[in-house]
Scaffold this active site. Structure first.
Site, PDB file in Angstrom:
ATOM      1  N   GLY A 229     -36.907 -78.343 -71.970  1.00 18.84           N
ATOM      2  CA  GLY A 229     -36.085 -79.057 -72.939  1.00 18.84           C
ATOM      3  C   GLY A 229     -34.615 -78.892 -72.635  1.00 18.84           C
ATOM      4  CB  SER A 230     -31.657 -79.442 -74.741  1.00 19.27           C
ATOM      5  OG  SER A 230     -31.733 -78.478 -75.785  1.00 19.27           O
ATOM      6  CD  GLU A 249     -38.769 -75.368 -64.774  1.00 13.11           C
ATOM      7  OE1 GLU A 249     -37.902 -76.096 -64.244  1.00 13.11           O
ATOM      8  OE2 GLU A 249     -39.224 -74.348 -64.225  1.00 13.11           O
ATOM      9  CG  LEU A 250     -33.159 -75.033 -69.311  1.00 16.83           C
ATOM     10  CD1 LEU A 250     -32.012 -74.054 -69.479  1.00 16.83           C
ATOM     11  CD2 LEU A 250     -33.922 -75.223 -70.617  1.00 16.83           C
ATOM     12  CB  CYS A 287     -34.893 -82.880 -66.103  1.00 16.21           C
ATOM     13  SG  CYS A 287     -35.240 -82.383 -67.797  1.00 16.21           S
ATOM     14  CD  GLU A 381     -30.622 -83.951 -68.681  1.00 16.32           C
ATOM     15  OE1 GLU A 381     -31.594 -84.159 -67.943  1.00 16.32           O
ATOM     16  OE2 GLU A 381     -30.601 -83.054 -69.555  1.00 16.32           O
TER      17      GLU A 381
END
Length: 481
Positions: A229-230, A249-250, A287, A381
Site C-alpha cells: 500500500g502507501s 511493498e510501497l 506501483c 506517485e
C-alpha cells in the site's frame, strides 16, 4: 435483493453484526454487501491461528502443496467469473482483470512447486577448525509465526495471493485483511481454500475496516506483517511495531529511460506503445506503472509525438467492455486528487500535451512535458493515468534523473547495449531494472520490491517464503565425516 457476502473465520464462513457496500466506480452500481467481523470474531480468528501454528508448521509438504495446487486449478476453472468480479469491484478493464486471475493461477502453482522442495536443509561441515571435528551443522528454515497480510485495492486477487500462497507453502498461518474497496475477490479466494484439507484455523479472511487495523498490527500473536500500500501507512505500521518482522511493498514513480541507441523507427514505435500502455493500464493504479519518461535529446523529438499518439489511441470507457484499455479509478476522490496534481503542474508551467480532463471517477490518459521540479507530480506517485516526459543529454544525466526521486521500485531502460544494461543495473537505485521494456514488467516468481521509500523486503513466491521464515541450526556431534 443483494445477498451479503460472509467472511472466512478460521476456515469457515461467518457473518458479523454489520455490513458495508462495495460499489462499481464506473456506474455506481452495488456490487455486493460484505459482512464485517465483530471484535470477538477477530479475536477468535487470531487465537485459532496462534493455536494451530505448530501443527501447521509440521504439516507434510504434500498436504500444503496439494492445497495450493487445488486453489490454482480452481482459479483457472473460474477465471471469467472471478475476472468479472474484479472488474466490477475495482473498475479494472476486463482484459486486465483476466490477466490478474491468470497471474494468481501461476502464483499458487509456483507456491505448490516451492512447497515440495522447501526446507530440505543445508548441511555444513564444521571440522574446518579442530574444535569442529566430528560436527555437522544442518540449517533449516522455520516459520516466524502467523502472518498478517494486508492487501491493497489495485490487484485485489493477485496481491492477496502473494501473501496467502507463500504462507501456506511454509506452513505459517495467515490472517488476510483485504482492502475495504475490493474485498470480494479475497472472499472468493477463501471459498477455494475452504475446499482443501488445510488445518482449521490456519487461515482467515477478515474484511475489517481500516480504523481497526492498528489493533491487528499491535497483536503480539501476529509476529509477521506483509503490507502492500502507501508509504505513509506502511512506515507507520513498521514504526509502531519495531520488533516485528515487516515486509513493505510501497509506492514508486516508475521511470522509463530511452537512450540514444534506441533510435530506429521500429525501436521508438515499440517504446511509445509500451509506455502508453503501461502508463495507463489499471488506470495507472500500479506501483510500477510508467509515470516518468526520460528520453535522450537525440531521440526526444521523434519519440514525444509517438508517445502522445499512442496515449491518445488508448480506449477509455466501460471496464466490462473487452475493447476498453483504461477504466475509472477506484473512486471519484482518487480521480479528483489526480486532477489537482495535474492542474498544479500546469499552473507551474508544465505543458499539457493531451488529456487533463476528468469525468466522475475517470481521468483521461494524460501526457505532460517540462514539468517543473518541486511540483507534486514531479516528486510523488500519481497513481493515475498520467505521464511526464523529460529531455536529457546522455546516459549519466538520464540515470541521475531516475535516481532523483525518493522512490526506487523498478526502472525500465530502452537500450541495445549490454554494457549499458550492466551499468544501469549498478547505478539505478531501484529494486529491479528492466532492459528493453518499461518498469511495469513483473514476473510473479522473481524477487519484487524496492529501495529507498519504496519499501523493505521482497515478494515473489520463494522470496516471500524466506521472509516468512528464519534459519535454525541443528549441530550433530560425534560423526565420522
Amino acid at each position: 435483493m443483494t445477498s451479503t457476502h460472509a467472511f472466512w473465520l478460521a476456515g469457515r464462513q461467518a457473518t458479523g453484526e454489520t455490513s458495508f457496500d462495495v460499489t462499481n466506480s464506473w456506474d455506481g452500481r452495488l456490487v455486493g454487501k460484505v459482512s464485517v467481523p465483530t471484535e470477538a470474531q477477530v479475536e477468535e480468528a487470531v487465537a485459532a491461528a496462534h493455536a494451530v501454528r505448530d501443527e501447521f508448521a509440521a504439516t507434510p509438504a504434500h498436504v500444503r502443496a496439494a492445497a495450493l495446487d487445488h486453489v490454482s486449478k480452481r482459479l483457472a476453472e473460474r477465471t471469467e467469473e472471478i475476472a468479472q468480479l474484479i472488474s466490477a469491484e475495482n473498475g479494472k478493464p476486463i482484459k486486465w482483470a483476466r490477466g490478474e486471475v491468470g497471474r494468481a493461477v501461476s502464483v499458487f502453482r509456483f507456491a505448490a512447486e516451492e512447497a515440495r522442495r522447501f526446507n530440505g536443509g543445508e548441511a555444513q561441515r564444521l571440522d574446518t577448525d579442530a574444535g569442529g571435528t566430528g560436527r555437522l551443522a544442518l540449517t533449516r528454515r522455520i516459520p516466524r509465526g502467523t502472518v498478517l497480510g494486508i492487501a491493497p485495492f489495485n490487484f485485489p486477487l493477485n496481491l492477496s495471493a502473494h501473501k496467502v500462497a507463500p504462507a501456506i507453502a511454509v506452513g505459517a498461518p495467515i490472517i488476510l485483511k483485504p482492502a475495504p474497496a475490493t474485498p470480494i475477490s479475497s472472499l472468493v479466494l477463501g471459498e477455494l481454500l475452504a475446499e482443501t484439507d488445510l488445518p482449521a484455523g490456519s487461515w482467515s479472511v477478515l474484511p475489517v475496516p481500516n480504523d481497526r487495523m492498528p489493533a491487528l498490527v499491535q497483536d503480539e500473536r501476529l509476529p509477521v506483517i506483509s503490507f502492500t500500500g502507501s508509504g505513509p501507512v506502511g512506515y507507520a505500521i513498521m514504526d509502531s511495531v519495531p520488533r516485528k518482522h515487516c515486509t513493505l511493498e510501497l509506492g514508486g514513480n516508475g521511470a522509463a529511460v530511452v537512450l540514444g541507441d534506441w533510435s530506429s523507427e521500429q525501436d521508438l514505435d515499440w517504446a511509445a506503445t509500451r509506455i502508453a500502455t503501461f502508463s495507463n493500464y489499471q488506470g495507472g493504479q500500479s506501483c510500477i506503472s510508467v509515470q516518468r519518461v526520460i528520453a535522450d535529446s537525440s531521440v526526444y523529438g521523434r519519440l514525444l509525438p509517438k508517445i502522445v499518439a499512442a496515449v491518445e489511441a488508448q480506449v477509455t470507457g466501460d471496464p466490462s467492455d473487452s475493447a476498453t484499455d483504461v477504466g475509472p479509478l477506484v473512486s471519484e476522490d482518487a480521480a479528483k486528487r489526480v486532477e489537482s496534481w495535474v492542474d498544479e503542474a500546469v499552473k507551474a508551467g508544465a505543458k499539457l500535451l493531451t488529456g487533463g480532463e476528468r469525468d466522475g471517477a475517470t481521468y483521461a490518459p494524460t501526457v505532460l512535458a517540462e514539468v517543473p521540479a518541486g511540483t507534486t507530480l514531479a516528486c510523488e506517485e500519481v497513481f493515475g493515468p498520467v505521464l511526464t516526459v523529460t529531455e536529457v543529454t546522455g546516459e549519466a544525466e538520464a540515470f541521475a534523473a531516475v535516481n532523483d526521486s525518493p522512490y526506487g521500485l523498478q526502472a525500465g531502460v530502452f537500450t541495445h547495449d549490454v554494457q549499458t544494461a550492466f551499468r544501469a543495473h549498478r547505478a539505478l537505485e531501484v529494486g529491479g531494472v528492466i532492459i528493453g521494456d518499461v518498469p511495469s514488467y513483473r514476473a510473479d516468481q522473481m524477487p519484487y520490491g524496492g529501495a529507498k521509500q519504496s519499501g523493505v523486503g521482497r515478494e515473489g513466491v520463494a522470496y516471500a517464503m524466506d521472509d516468512y521464515t528464519y534459519e535454525r541450526v541443528l549441530v550433530l556431534t560425534g560423526l565420522a565425516l
